[in-house]
Write an enzyme that holds these catalytic residues in place. Structure first.
Site, PDB file in Angstrom:
ATOM      1  N   CYS A  15       0.811  -1.222   0.000  1.00  0.00           N
ATOM      2  CA  CYS A  15       0.000   0.000   0.000  1.00  0.00           C
ATOM      3  C   CYS A  15       0.844   1.271   0.000  1.00  0.00           C
ATOM      4  CB  CYS A  15      -0.952   0.003   1.199  1.00  0.00           C
ATOM      5  SG  CYS A  15      -0.168  -0.479   2.753  1.00  0.00           S
ATOM      6  N   HIS A  60      -2.918   6.311   4.697  1.00  0.00           N
ATOM      7  CA  HIS A  60      -1.476   6.443   4.926  1.00  0.00           C
ATOM      8  C   HIS A  60      -1.019   7.820   4.452  1.00  0.00           C
ATOM      9  CE1 HIS A  60      -1.468   2.354   5.989  1.00  0.00           C
ATOM     10  NE2 HIS A  60      -0.817   1.805   4.970  1.00  0.00           N
TER      11      HIS A  60
END
Length: 340
Positions: A132, A244
């Protein structure tokens, strides 16, 4: 009439698996049937997603001959055991775990960056989905690399607990509640408390002192974007549920002004959204812009005052969406549009 496909989602009870199903529905992916697969203990479980009710089936007993595309997100051990079973039954595997990422003959795909490499799937029947943190970084820096080659990347990540799965989400929730109630915090998922804390360790430590999560960013950047790029990462877990964030510092072959970088990213589009104003709040944040978005948000673009050809930027994206499920669905779309 447009062809329809049978899809299997392996790991359908997990956060990424359920998001895969949600995005397939949101994007009106041309499926005939979706099979939700998980462990035996989840067999018969009902899951409701966007008003659609699905029944989970046992992976152990499933016949992959029913499937055109199998999307795996149940951990590396499950992919190791079952991905080849799916391939032998003529299903194409899109694997969201780390198990196949570093095998040379298996394509590691971020559609906006190296979508043409997907054709290599014909050799093994497997396509790998990157980590990711790597995905959002490469989407953001690819347009810059096209204009001036990137020599070196320094990156610090601030990664949400959802990257560790549903148990980590619950641990953060429970620790916050216990902290507010002055009760002892229970620590199970992470080596230290995550509530009101930051933990500079994601995954296990390697011999060189970097963590495996950090080395994933090194290996994957070289495989996907450019083997000549040097990457120096520090990955940190923060008490955020979804999204994130990354502070990225690029050293380029030739200088580009910050204003030019902004123009490059604005004109590129392709999933990049620029949020960059020199005012309070004029930048993207995990809890704001990216919560329900598949985009990669970029802000805080500025020239590096310590480097003659450097650019600094702040990149935020939803790790469960673009960082996992959405990227997998994009790969499936490339498959059906160009190869199936």
């Amino acid at each position: 009439m447009k062809k329809k496909y049978n899809i299997a989602v392996v790991g359908a009870t997990g956060a990424v698996g359920q998001m895969m199903i949600k995005i397939l529905l949101e994007k009106k992916f041309p499926f005939n049937e979706i099979f939700l697969l998980a462990s035996k203990k989840s067999n018969g479980k009902k899951i409701n997603i966007l008003g659609n009710q699905f029944t989970v089936q046992s992976l152990d007993e499933f016949d992959f001959k029913k499937v055109d595309i199998a999307m795996f997100s149940a951990g590396a051990d499950i992919s190791k055991k079952y991905a080849q079973v799916a391939v032998k039954n003529n299903a194409i595997v899109i694997d969201n775990t780390s198990f196949f990422r570093y095998e040379e003959n298996i394509p590691l795909i971020v559609p906006e960056v190296n979508g043409d490499d997907i054709i290599k799937y014909k050799e093994t029947g497997i396509i790998s989905n990157p980590n990711c943190s790597t995905i959002q970084m490469l989407v953001a820096i690819k347009p810059i690399h096209d204009v001036s080659k990137i020599k070196r990347i320094n990156v610090c990540t601030y990664q949400a607990v959802s990257g560790s799965g549903n148990l980590a989400i619950e641990e953060l929730k429970n620790q916050v509640t216990d902290f507010v109630n002055s009760e002892k915090l229970k620590i199970n998922v992470y080596p230290k408390q995550i509530a009101f804390n930051v933990i500079p360790q994601i995954d296990m430590f390697m011999e060189n002192g970097y963590t495996k999560e950090e080395m994933k960013m090194v290996w994957e950047t070289k495989k996907i974007l450019d083997n000549k790029i040097e990457v120096n990462p520090t990955t940190v877990r923060v008490p955020v549920f979804y999204g994130h964030s990354e502070a990225i510092h690029l050293e380029l072959e030739k200088r580009i002004e910050a204003s030019k970088v902004k123009d490059i990213l604005k004109s590129y589009g392709n999933g990049i959204v620029l949020v960059d104003e020199h005012i309070n709040g004029g930048y993207p944040c995990a809890a704001n812009e990216c919560e329900d978005s598949n985009n990669v948000f970029v802000g805080r673009i500025r020239e590096d005052i310590s480097c003659s050809a450097g650019i600094n930027m702040w990149v935020v994206s939803n790790n469960i969406r673009k960082g996992a499920a959405y990227n997998s669905v994009q790969i499936a779309e490339l498959l059906i549009n160009n190869y199936l």
